[in-house]
Design a protein around this motif. Sequence first.
Motif: not given
Length: 286
Positions: A18, A21, A183
């Motif tokens: 995460y 990302e 996340e």
Amino acid sequence: MKHTNVLLAGATGYLGRYLLEVLTEQQNQVIAIVRNPDKLQNSNENFLEVKQAEVTKPETLRDICKGVHTVISTVGITRQKEGLTYMDVDYGANMNLLKEAKKAGVKHFVYVSAINGEKHRALKIFEAKEKFVDALKSSGLNYTVIRPNGFFSDMKDFLQMAKSGRVYLFGSGHQKFNPIHGEDLARAIVDSLDMDTKELTIGGPDVLSLNDIGELALTALNKPIKISHLPDWTRKLTLWCLRNFTSVKTYGPIEFFLTLMAEDNIAPSYGNQHLKDFYLAQAKNL
């Protein structure tokens, strides 16, 4: 956050994926160090450079921090494997990174430990993590220690238990905590890079008791609510037996789980992802 050069260690783990990302999505130049590059899925090639290295082997890290502004390390193991101990990884591997960071003049070192680690140094998992935290604090580098509450991924254990139709808890089950989705945590960490935060204790948006979590797990699997409460002495006896009759490989993660589950662990809330939704999504794959 300002665009910056970030070295990310532990990029293939639950949180690391995460972080990768979010960092690349915000157009930071990221060097991800991984043992096995095939494990890394990322379409943001413009902002990502993958370097193959093993953090437990200092010779593979030589000059890896050249030109890097910020190091983020999520390196650690929940379960000891491949002959590596917590001291080898949570402490030793991170020390290897810290030495390279100092050598290269890195401006900021971010390390992910866990909630209340400083209070539970006697636990095998925390002993190594907190030894590294001490070294980081006295390193002279600008640092941030992130202390997340439980990850959603760790909460899958309740779902596995609920599959049998009953959830077993120690004590009253009123102990509360607020686990966080990977996340949400990644976004909080990236947000904190611009701030002069030394320690960040963080949890998810919902404060839940163990009873609540048991109910969510059973409901997600469409099972009737059946929760059994075991007396707390059975938890203490389990811990004693594990410490005396099993290897640290076996008892490390269970010791961590059983100790933290015995008390409230409530952290400042962040994020908008809920355990209920996570369980419903996971239940489809069980």
